[in-house]
Design an enzyme around this catalytic site. Structure first.
Site, PDB file in Angstrom:
ATOM      1  CB  SER A 110     -50.594  31.116   2.202  1.00  0.00           C
ATOM      2  OG  SER A 110     -49.393  30.658   1.619  1.00  0.00           O
ATOM      3  CG  HIS A 120     -47.921  35.314   0.328  1.00  0.00           C
ATOM      4  ND1 HIS A 120     -46.891  34.575  -0.181  1.00  0.00           N
ATOM      5  CD2 HIS A 120     -48.668  34.441   1.054  1.00  0.00           C
ATOM      6  CE1 HIS A 120     -47.013  33.310   0.211  1.00  0.00           C
ATOM      7  NE2 HIS A 120     -48.090  33.204   0.959  1.00  0.00           N
ATOM      8  CG  HIS A 167     -37.969  34.287  -1.392  1.00  0.00           C
ATOM      9  ND1 HIS A 167     -37.856  33.631  -0.196  1.00  0.00           N
ATOM     10  CD2 HIS A 167     -39.136  33.868  -1.943  1.00  0.00           C
ATOM     11  CE1 HIS A 167     -38.892  32.829  -0.038  1.00  0.00           C
ATOM     12  NE2 HIS A 167     -39.687  32.956  -1.087  1.00  0.00           N
ATOM     13  NE  ARG A 195     -41.009  28.597  -5.153  1.00  0.00           N
ATOM     14  CZ  ARG A 195     -41.690  29.376  -4.321  1.00  0.00           C
ATOM     15  NH1 ARG A 195     -42.856  28.968  -3.845  1.00  0.00           N
ATOM     16  NH2 ARG A 195     -41.222  30.546  -3.948  1.00  0.00           N
ATOM     17  CG  ASP A 249     -45.106  35.204  -7.542  1.00  0.00           C
ATOM     18  OD1 ASP A 249     -45.657  34.119  -7.778  1.00  0.00           O
ATOM     19  OD2 ASP A 249     -45.169  35.781  -6.450  1.00  0.00           O
TER      20      ASP A 249
HETATM   21  N1  CMX Z   1     -37.493  45.542  -5.840  1.00  0.00           N
HETATM   22  C1  CMX Z   1     -37.124  46.640  -5.141  1.00  0.00           C
HETATM   23  N2  CMX Z   1     -36.778  46.626  -3.855  1.00  0.00           N
HETATM   24  C2  CMX Z   1     -36.759  45.445  -3.240  1.00  0.00           C
HETATM   25  C3  CMX Z   1     -37.097  44.250  -3.887  1.00  0.00           C
HETATM   26  C4  CMX Z   1     -37.485  44.333  -5.251  1.00  0.00           C
HETATM   27  N3  CMX Z   1     -37.887  43.248  -5.947  1.00  0.00           N
HETATM   28  N4  CMX Z   1     -36.986  43.231  -3.032  1.00  0.00           N
HETATM   29  C5  CMX Z   1     -36.610  43.768  -1.848  1.00  0.00           C
HETATM   30  N5  CMX Z   1     -36.473  45.114  -1.980  1.00  0.00           N
HETATM   31  C6  CMX Z   1     -36.182  46.074  -0.930  1.00  0.00           C
HETATM   32  C7  CMX Z   1     -37.266  45.975   0.132  1.00  0.00           C
HETATM   33  O1  CMX Z   1     -38.415  46.732  -0.259  1.00  0.00           O
HETATM   34  C8  CMX Z   1     -36.580  46.535   1.327  1.00  0.00           C
HETATM   35  O2  CMX Z   1     -36.552  47.948   1.214  1.00  0.00           O
HETATM   36  P1  CMX Z   1     -36.765  48.908   2.509  1.00  0.00           P
HETATM   37  O3  CMX Z   1     -35.592  48.588   3.364  1.00  0.00           O
HETATM   38  O4  CMX Z   1     -36.758  50.244   1.919  1.00  0.00           O
HETATM   39  O5  CMX Z   1     -38.063  48.501   3.103  1.00  0.00           O
HETATM   40  C9  CMX Z   1     -35.145  46.033   1.156  1.00  0.00           C
HETATM   41  O6  CMX Z   1     -35.017  45.702  -0.236  1.00  0.00           O
HETATM   42  C10 CMX Z   1     -34.838  44.780   1.973  1.00  0.00           C
HETATM   43  O7  CMX Z   1     -35.806  43.792   1.691  1.00  0.00           O
HETATM   44  P2  CMX Z   1     -35.445  42.238   1.817  1.00  0.00           P
HETATM   45  O8  CMX Z   1     -35.100  41.957   3.237  1.00  0.00           O
HETATM   46  O9  CMX Z   1     -34.460  41.846   0.791  1.00  0.00           O
HETATM   47  O10 CMX Z   1     -36.807  41.576   1.407  1.00  0.00           O
HETATM   48  P3  CMX Z   1     -38.017  41.211   2.348  1.00  0.00           P
HETATM   49  O11 CMX Z   1     -37.711  39.881   2.948  1.00  0.00           O
HETATM   50  O12 CMX Z   1     -38.366  42.318   3.266  1.00  0.00           O
HETATM   51  O13 CMX Z   1     -39.228  41.057   1.332  1.00  0.00           O
HETATM   52  C11 CMX Z   1     -40.211  40.412  -0.704  1.00  0.00           C
HETATM   53  C12 CMX Z   1     -39.294  39.985   0.441  1.00  0.00           C
HETATM   54  C13 CMX Z   1     -40.470  39.208  -1.611  1.00  0.00           C
HETATM   55  C14 CMX Z   1     -41.568  40.888  -0.122  1.00  0.00           C
HETATM   56  C15 CMX Z   1     -39.522  41.560  -1.489  1.00  0.00           C
HETATM   57  O14 CMX Z   1     -38.340  41.091  -2.053  1.00  0.00           O
HETATM   58  C16 CMX Z   1     -40.430  42.185  -2.550  1.00  0.00           C
HETATM   59  O15 CMX Z   1     -41.191  43.093  -2.246  1.00  0.00           O
HETATM   60  N6  CMX Z   1     -40.338  41.676  -3.812  1.00  0.00           N
HETATM   61  C17 CMX Z   1     -41.224  42.140  -4.872  1.00  0.00           C
HETATM   62  C18 CMX Z   1     -42.601  41.529  -4.682  1.00  0.00           C
HETATM   63  C19 CMX Z   1     -42.555  40.034  -4.959  1.00  0.00           C
HETATM   64  O16 CMX Z   1     -41.948  39.571  -5.897  1.00  0.00           O
HETATM   65  N7  CMX Z   1     -43.267  39.246  -4.135  1.00  0.00           N
HETATM   66  C20 CMX Z   1     -43.366  37.811  -4.378  1.00  0.00           C
HETATM   67  C21 CMX Z   1     -43.051  37.003  -3.173  1.00  0.00           C
HETATM   68  C22 CMX Z   1     -43.082  35.526  -3.500  1.00  0.00           C
HETATM   69  C23 CMX Z   1     -43.844  34.716  -2.500  1.00  0.00           C
HETATM   70  O17 CMX Z   1     -44.592  35.252  -1.680  1.00  0.00           O
HETATM   71  O18 CMX Z   1     -43.689  33.504  -2.560  1.00  0.00           O
END
Ligand code: CMX
Length: 437
Positions: free
Chosen positions: A242, A272, A319, A328, A374
């Site tokens: 964002s 996000h 994250h 937070r 979140d």
């Molecule tokens: N549950 C399961 N698997 C997860 C995970 C979770 N909560 N968080 C990360 N992973 C997985 C990723 O899907 C990724 O898998 P692949 O290699 O198979 O694609 C792997 O772990 C590595 O990911 P990462 O580098 O640790 O995380 P990213 O930086 O790519 O993504 C985020 C960050 C937040 C999108 C991810 O942790 C996620 O999907 N979390 C759940 C959704 C969520 O809580 N989103 C809120 C974000 C908050 C915000 O935007 O402020």
């Protein structure tokens, strides 16, 4: 206006610093970029500058150099409230100093003067199909406010670059003033069929106005939650979707309204801002699966693994930058534990906090197995009766406006240029990789 003067007074020195960087050190290498970063969403490439907030992977967000507990302690609070004036936070983000009570109240008074939303905005919202997502409605309302943009008007009339930030600040104050009214209208219209225009009262602060316009039962406590929620969601440096969308679109000298509508569209994505609605969904799934009780540790452990084994992520955990529990999240958990420690969803969120990081560690994929903002925010809203999950990202949007508009003002004040990263073809990337090997 005070904020205006405070920014104007700082500008000559800041502009000098920026000019000197470009002139004297323009060729200095700050960072190297790997193939992994190029094909991996530009992750961690150091290519944005902001002084408004910084996310330290090891400690979390700092607003103007201050941690969340420090900000919560230092900002002035309305009498009888435990959370600070949102106007005080906006002052801090824009000016870079903790405001006095009078200065925070001045921002609150500016908002009260500017909170009237033009009728055509409500008409636009009322004309939309009933099943429109509230984030779509919010983004449309903000887009419609483009008609009110002083920045766009003055730019079209011809304005000096040095002056861009002034109408940008006016637009930002106007926009942030109207957002609680628009958000409350969307809430009342969508879920209760109530299309009366919410009235912003100059006798109440931003948080109290929002609580009243939303029509929640416990207005006093919800006002405190609103103050905390908007503060926590305001800014998270410049690379998140964002904030970056706001920055990118603003760099084309699109107005704050156009740029913030774009930011909201990014916030509406499930990875996000939309994650907060999914988080509460997951908590309730657990809760309902175990007969509306908080499950045992073992049951929760198994349920978390079932979620992962079905190919889903556990919402609220992980994250892109943080490598510790998100402060937070911690602030919201503390808020809940102080006020309603016996609430089932809060107890469940707390248990998830104990169990899920270990599960994610065992799985070994997520770089950060800790909770993000979140993981609990929905449970707090739920407690106060705001139980319409798909509205939660709208709340995030109202808070996020504070940080991204402050950044917009400073980007124009410092004359930050249009963004234009360079793209390569896959052949070129492979070529570079082969050469290096
Ligand atoms: N549950 C399961 N698997 C997860 C995970 C979770 N909560 N968080 C990360 N992973 C997985 C990723 O899907 C990724 O898998 P692949 O290699 O198979 O694609 C792997 O772990 C590595 O990911 P990462 O580098 O640790 O995380 P990213 O930086 O790519 O993504 C985020 C960050 C937040 C999108 C991810 O942790 C996620 O999907 N979390 C759940 C959704 C969520 O809580 N989103 C809120 C974000 C908050 C915000 O935007 O402020």
């Amino acid at each position: 206006m005070l904020i205006h003067e405070k920014i104007a007074a700082q500008l000559p020195a800041w502009r000098e610093r920026y000019k000197a960087l470009a002139k004297n050190y323009g060729e200095v290498v700050i960072d190297q970029v790997t193939v992994g970063q190029v094909i991996g969403g530009m992750r961690d490439i150091k290519s944005l500058v902001t002084d408004i907030s910084f996310v330290d992977p090891a400690t979390g967000i700092k607003f103007r150099g201050m941690s969340i507990p420090e900000v919560l302690k230092a900002l002035p609070k309305p009498r009888g409230a435990t959370m600070p004036y949102v106007g005080g936070l906006y002052y801090l983000l824009l000016v870079g100093q903790i405001p006095t009570r009078a200065q925070a109240l001045e921002v609150e008074a500016e908002w009260a003067k500017r909170a009237t939303v033009p009728t055509y905005v409500f008409k636009t919202l009322k004309a939309m199909p009933k099943d429109t997502h509230p984030m779509t409605l919010l983004s449309q309302a903000v887009l419609a406010l483009q008609n009110e943009s002083l920045f766009a008007k003055q730019y079209a009339e011809g304005m000096k670059k040095d002056a861009y930030w002034e109408p940008a600040l006016e637009d930002s104050l106007n926009l942030t003033a109207k957002l609680p009214v628009i958000a409350a209208f969307i809430y009342r219209m969508k879920y209760f069929g109530d299309t009366r225009t919410p009235k912003y009262s100059p006798r109440q602060d931003y948080g109290a106005n929002f609580a009243r316009m939303m029509g929640v039962e416990n207005k006093r406590e919800y006002a405190d939650l609103a103050r905390l929620y908007f503060l926590l969601h305001s800014d998270h440096e410049s690379g998140n979707v964002s904030a970056h969308a706001m920055h990118l679109v603003g760099s084309a000298l699109s107005s704050p309204m156009l740029a913030f509508s774009a930011a909201l569209n990014g916030l509406a994505g499930p990875l996000h801002g939309l994650a907060n609605q999914e988080c509460l969904g997951w908590l309730l799934e657990v809760y309902n699966r175990f007969g509306q009780t908080v499950p045992s540790r073992d049951d929760l452990y198994k349920f978390a693994w079932d979620t992962l084994n079905s190919g889903k992520v556990i919402p609220g955990y992980g994250h892109a930058v943080l490598r510790v529990p998100d402060p937070r999240f911690v602030a919201q958990l503390e808020f809940a534990k102080q006020r309603f420690p016996q609430d089932d969803l809060v107890r469940l969120a707390d248990l998830v906090y104990e169990v899920v990081p270990a599960v994610l560690k065992e799985q070994g994929k997520a770089k950060n197995p800790a909770p993000n903002v979140d993981a609990i925010s929905g449970a707090l809203q739920y407690h106060y009766g705001v139980r319409e999950f798909d509205f939660y990202t709208v709340l995030f949007g109202v808070g996020r406006a504070l940080g991204v508009t402050a950044n917009y003002v400073w980007a124009r004040a410092l004359g930050q240029p249009i963004e234009r990263p360079k793209s390569l073809t896959t052949d070129m990337v492979e070529e570079a990789a082969k050469k290096a090997a």
